[in-house]
Scaffold this motif. Structure first.
Motif, mmCIF file in Angstrom:
data_model
loop_
_atom_site.group_PDB
_atom_site.id
_atom_site.type_symbol
_atom_site.label_atom_id
_atom_site.label_comp_id
_atom_site.label_asym_id
_atom_site.label_seq_id
_atom_site.Cartn_x
_atom_site.Cartn_y
_atom_site.Cartn_z
ATOM 1 N N LEU A 180 0.851 -1.189 0.000
ATOM 2 C CA LEU A 180 0.000 0.000 0.000
ATOM 3 C C LEU A 180 0.891 1.245 0.000
ATOM 4 C CD1 LEU A 180 -2.722 -0.979 2.628
ATOM 5 C CD2 LEU A 180 -3.144 -0.518 0.208
ATOM 6 N N ASN A 181 0.486 2.241 -0.806
ATOM 7 C CA ASN A 181 1.182 3.531 -0.842
ATOM 8 C C ASN A 181 0.121 4.609 -1.038
ATOM 9 O OD1 ASN A 181 3.236 5.177 -3.349
ATOM 10 N ND2 ASN A 181 3.169 5.590 -1.152
ATOM 11 N N PRO A 182 -0.741 4.796 0.001
ATOM 12 C CA PRO A 182 -1.925 5.649 -0.174
ATOM 13 C C PRO A 182 -1.616 7.131 -0.349
ATOM 14 C CG PRO A 182 -1.731 4.932 2.111
ATOM 15 C CD PRO A 182 -0.682 4.204 1.344
ATOM 16 N N VAL A 183 -0.513 7.595 0.247
ATOM 17 C CA VAL A 183 -0.098 8.994 0.079
ATOM 18 C C VAL A 183 1.419 9.007 -0.091
ATOM 19 C CG1 VAL A 183 -2.022 9.915 1.480
ATOM 20 C CG2 VAL A 183 0.167 9.407 2.583
ATOM 21 N N PRO A 184 1.979 10.087 -0.619
ATOM 22 C CA PRO A 184 3.433 10.122 -0.820
ATOM 23 C C PRO A 184 4.193 9.885 0.493
ATOM 24 C CG PRO A 184 2.384 12.003 -1.896
ATOM 25 C CD PRO A 184 1.329 11.322 -1.088
ATOM 26 N N ASN A 185 5.306 9.148 0.396
ATOM 27 C CA ASN A 185 6.224 8.924 1.515
ATOM 28 C C ASN A 185 5.615 8.087 2.645
ATOM 29 O OD1 ASN A 185 8.060 10.753 0.177
ATOM 30 N ND2 ASN A 185 6.765 12.403 0.974
ATOM 31 N N VAL A 186 4.561 7.332 2.336
ATOM 32 C CA VAL A 186 3.970 6.415 3.316
ATOM 33 C C VAL A 186 3.734 5.078 2.617
ATOM 34 C CG1 VAL A 186 2.001 5.914 4.807
ATOM 35 C CG2 VAL A 186 2.868 8.252 4.668
ATOM 36 N N TRP A 187 4.552 4.083 2.976
ATOM 37 C CA TRP A 187 4.453 2.752 2.382
ATOM 38 C C TRP A 187 4.161 1.731 3.480
ATOM 39 C CZ3 TRP A 187 5.153 1.314 -2.787
ATOM 40 C CH2 TRP A 187 5.581 2.338 -3.657
ATOM 41 N N SER A 188 3.402 0.683 3.135
ATOM 42 C CA SER A 188 3.295 -0.459 4.044
ATOM 43 C C SER A 188 3.187 -1.741 3.231
ATOM 44 C CB SER A 188 2.125 -0.311 5.022
ATOM 45 O OG SER A 188 0.892 -0.328 4.361
ATOM 46 N N CYS A 215 2.778 -21.329 5.683
ATOM 47 C CA CYS A 215 2.061 -21.166 6.958
ATOM 48 C C CYS A 215 1.631 -19.705 7.081
ATOM 49 C CB CYS A 215 2.963 -21.565 8.134
ATOM 50 S SG CYS A 215 2.129 -21.433 9.724
ATOM 51 N N PRO A 216 0.500 -19.347 6.452
ATOM 52 C CA PRO A 216 0.076 -17.930 6.418
ATOM 53 C C PRO A 216 -0.191 -17.329 7.794
ATOM 54 C CG PRO A 216 -1.116 -19.239 4.776
ATOM 55 C CD PRO A 216 -0.375 -20.211 5.647
ATOM 56 N N LEU A 217 -0.278 -18.161 8.854
ATOM 57 C CA LEU A 217 -0.432 -17.604 10.208
ATOM 58 C C LEU A 217 0.830 -16.872 10.646
ATOM 59 C CD1 LEU A 217 -2.275 -20.493 12.077
ATOM 60 C CD2 LEU A 217 -3.118 -18.163 11.791
ATOM 61 N N CYS A 218 1.951 -17.138 9.970
ATOM 62 C CA CYS A 218 3.205 -16.424 10.261
ATOM 63 C C CYS A 218 3.305 -15.251 9.282
ATOM 64 C CB CYS A 218 4.405 -17.347 10.113
ATOM 65 S SG CYS A 218 4.413 -18.722 11.268
ATOM 66 N N PHE A 219 2.937 -14.061 9.745
ATOM 67 C CA PHE A 219 2.936 -12.882 8.872
ATOM 68 C C PHE A 219 3.336 -11.657 9.683
ATOM 69 C CE2 PHE A 219 -1.258 -12.927 10.811
ATOM 70 C CZ PHE A 219 -1.438 -11.598 11.168
ATOM 71 N N THR A 220 3.839 -10.643 8.985
ATOM 72 C CA THR A 220 4.094 -9.354 9.626
ATOM 73 C C THR A 220 3.750 -8.232 8.654
ATOM 74 O OG1 THR A 220 6.419 -9.307 8.916
ATOM 75 C CG2 THR A 220 5.973 -10.175 11.117
ATOM 76 N N ASN A 221 3.653 -7.036 9.221
ATOM 77 C CA ASN A 221 3.418 -5.833 8.425
ATOM 78 C C ASN A 221 4.584 -4.881 8.665
ATOM 79 O OD1 ASN A 221 0.631 -6.468 7.522
ATOM 80 N ND2 ASN A 221 0.247 -6.438 9.723
ATOM 81 N N GLY A 222 5.037 -4.245 7.604
ATOM 82 C CA GLY A 222 6.107 -3.262 7.737
ATOM 83 C C GLY A 222 5.646 -1.918 7.231
ATOM 84 N N LYS A 223 6.274 -0.855 7.728
ATOM 85 C CA LYS A 223 5.902 0.488 7.293
ATOM 86 C C LYS A 223 7.170 1.319 7.151
ATOM 87 C CE LYS A 223 5.249 2.242 12.018
ATOM 88 N NZ LYS A 223 5.696 1.080 12.766
ATOM 89 N N GLY A 224 7.083 2.374 6.330
ATOM 90 C CA GLY A 224 8.237 3.248 6.168
ATOM 91 C C GLY A 224 7.937 4.360 5.187
ATOM 92 N N ALA A 225 8.895 5.276 5.073
ATOM 93 C CA ALA A 225 8.718 6.414 4.175
ATOM 94 C C ALA A 225 9.075 6.046 2.738
ATOM 95 C CB ALA A 225 9.582 7.578 4.644
ATOM 96 N N ALA A 277 -0.103 16.874 3.917
ATOM 97 C CA ALA A 277 -0.830 17.754 2.979
ATOM 98 C C ALA A 277 -1.740 16.929 2.071
ATOM 99 C CB ALA A 277 0.163 18.561 2.141
ATOM 100 N N THR A 278 -1.269 15.756 1.641
ATOM 101 C CA THR A 278 -2.084 14.888 0.771
ATOM 102 C C THR A 278 -3.305 14.379 1.518
ATOM 103 O OG1 THR A 278 -0.060 14.219 -0.369
ATOM 104 C CG2 THR A 278 -2.027 12.879 -0.752
ATOM 105 N N LEU A 279 -3.113 13.973 2.758
ATOM 106 C CA LEU A 279 -4.254 13.502 3.563
ATOM 107 C C LEU A 279 -5.287 14.618 3.748
ATOM 108 C CD1 LEU A 279 -2.438 11.342 6.274
ATOM 109 C CD2 LEU A 279 -4.275 10.547 4.776
#
Length: 585
Positions: A37-45, A53-63, A235-237
């Protein structure tokens, strides 16, 4: 290849990503990037998971895309190293009786005959914190993962930072009270520890601000302008119709914490995000990326309106909701023009070694003991940090009132119910036992027993209340069965498959008819078949007759052959067990 360095990290993003990915492949994990996902500039996840084993998952975020992927991979190692992926699950008899359950350096403490806490676990400080009234018993501290009370209490070694002493903390306490708080992985020990300590501050100060309805000072525009990437995202939000408020949450420059609040005027709700790091800019960026981690702009309508009822806001259940998904209540007082603290343009930054020392000094000043367990068996440094009184997600009372091992003694009994042929009274006695032992009717049975059930079966959605309906049918108490069948449809209908909902509608109708002596059931059979279908009418009729009362359930044996999802989880755990054996030699 160009190298990207970002503040707070001791290696280039490209090097971290390559090393983490290679190491996961070497360990036998088959990781895929499932969604970006990259809903606004400089925000990625990004959402990553193990294909096997899909029960083993994580989410990451960053600019940036690379920062988000490095974050997700780091969190994956954090959760593998600390066994967090497996914290809610029973690992089966073979592991429970194996050479070790959690780590080769665990210690087992036999259960004293009088069920008192054995000597050697915890220290005086921890005993006073977890058991102020001497109510804890040894049996309360058996871990969910092994459920092996014959072996005793399994405790893990932590280093008390004030004097480098090793202290053994029961796995049961760690799993019940701390969840994922204070866990971290990184390129170096200091980098990971700074991240783990920052997380402790973030959640503790967030809880304080929400519970004490503290009014925060806004971050001046002149300070925000130092971080053009963050300004562009905000500003985008705002252009998309979401006003943003950015606050200094350091409580007068004492803690490295930022708060950013998103308003959604279209439905009158708000969402407060908190972030922490010794570097002001890193903390601010984390707070903004956290706002949108795993969310597109269309997912920002699930929060709650601000409230003037500060008692509701301060309620512990509300704070738990904030920990789980940040959707809890926020007080309008957070937004008062006159803040309770002045704005401070703080900085706790330095090398990661200096930052660790700076953060530890804050805990020392507040007389908080810090306990750290280090893990390097996956060739990536990871740690779990416990700060009693600050990093607890759930209160120590939960060890007495809501312990995750409460259902361990019923596991074999419940899992064998579908194929059972007991005397009728025995089923009704089990209902009485569930009541006597104080089980909440809303509790999911799979969580109580520590099962990965997979989808498309009755075990997935089964709650204690629904189990009582089935037991009442098996016990021939149709009046009680009707009460619980109605309860089940009311409280679980929204998560049932269409066929399961249809079964319970049919069961309710047939039970009502069976209890009506003035009507002749055969008169209604054709209409029922047209309404519910013949298979469903047969299934409900059989249950009322005391046959096949456990609709959609099946027996589960010691090896979980009927639960492929649980087997895949155990297969993933065995990869870790092998790595631990190699490392500890």
């Amino acid at each position: 290849m160009s190298q990207t360095f970002i503040p707070g990290k001791d290696a280039a993003l490209e090097d971290s990503i390559a090393r983490f990915q290679q190491q996961l492949r070497d360990l036998g994990f088959n990781i895929e990037e499932a969604s970006w996902l990259n809903p606004v500039p400089n925000v990625w996840s990004v959402h990553i998971r193990d294909k096997d084993c899909p029960l083993c998952f994580t989410n990451g975020k960053g600019a940036s895309k690379k920062a988000a992927l490095a974050s997700a991979l780091g969190e994956y190692f954090e959760r593998l190293s600390t066994n967090y992926f497996f914290a809610d699950f029973y690992l089966g008899k073979s592991i429970a009786n194996g050479d070790f359950v959690h780590y080769p350096n665990e210690q087992w403490f036999p259960m004293p005959d009088d069920d008192s806490l054995p000597p050697g676990i915890l220290d005086d400080h921890l005993r006073a914190f977890y058991d102020p009234d001497n109510e804890l018993s040894a049996s309360m501290l058996v871990d969910l993962q092994s459920g092996n009370d014959e072996r005793g209490i399994c405790a893990l070694p932590f280093t008390r930072q004030s004097d480098d002493t090793t202290v053994y903390i029961p796995m049961n306490i760690i799993g019940n009270l701390y969840v994922s708080n204070g866990m971290s992985a990184g390129n170096t020990a200091n980098e990971a520890r700074v991240q783990g300590l920052s997380e402790v501050f973030e959640r503790h100060i967030k809880n304080r601000i929400i519970a004490e309805t503290i009014s925060l000072p806004t971050i001046p525009d002149s300070v925000l302008q130092r971080y053009p990437g963050v300004v562009e995202a905000i500003a985008t939000l705002e252009k998309e119709g979401f006003p943003i408020l950015a606050y200094d949450a350091s409580l007068g420059g004492n803690y490295p914490v930022i708060c950013v609040v998103l308003f959604n005027p279209s439905n009158g709700t708000c969402f407060a995000s908190f972030g922490s790091h010794p570097d002001f800019g890193v903390a601010l960026e984390r707070t903004v990326t956290e706002l949108l981690q795993g969310r597109g702009l269309k997912d920002l309508d699930v929060f709650t309106p601000p409230s003037f009822d500060n008692d509701d806001v301060a309620d512990h259940a509300n704070l738990e909701t904030h920990f789980i998904d940040s959707s809890g209540l926020i007080s309008w007082d957070l937004f008062k023009t006159d803040a309770d603290y002045p704005f401070v343009d703080w900085s706790f930054t330095g090398s990661t070694e200096q930052e660790f020392a700076t953060l530890m000094a804050i805990f020392h000043k507040e007389h908080k003991e810090v306990y750290i367990a280090d893990y390097e068996h996956l060739s990536v440094y990871a740690c779990r940090i416990i700060v009693p009184g600050m990093s607890d997600i759930y209160p120590a009372d939960d060890l007495l009132l809501a312990n995750n091992n409460m259902g361990v003694h019923l596991r074999e009994t419940i899992l064998s119910l579908p194929g059972s042929q007991w005397e009728k009274q025995a089923y009704l006695d089990l209902i009485a036992q569930l009541d006597d032992e104080g089980f909440d009717d809303f509790t999911r049975v799979r969580e109580l027993l520590g099962l990965a059930t997979g989808k498309d079966n009755g075990w997935l959605t089964l709650r204690i209340g629904e189990l009582k309906a089935m037991l009442a049918l098996a016990g021939g108490d149709l009046e009680q069965a009707l009460i619980w069948a109605e309860w089940t449809q009311d409280f679980n209908g929204s998560v049932f498959s269409p066929s399961r909902s249809n079964y319970y509608r049919c069961l309710q109708t047939l039970l009502t008819l069976a209890l009506d002596e003035a009507r002749e059931p055969s008169q209604y059979y054709d209409a029922f078949v047209k309404m519910y279908g013949s298979d469903t009418v047969e299934a409900a009729s059989a249950a009322i007759a005391g046959e096949q009362c456990f609709y959609g359930l099946f027996d589960v044996d010691d090896t979980f052959t009927t639960l492929p999802a649980h087997q895949s989880l155990l297969a993933a755990y065995e990869k870790l067990q092998a790595a631990k054996r190699r490392f500890w030699g």
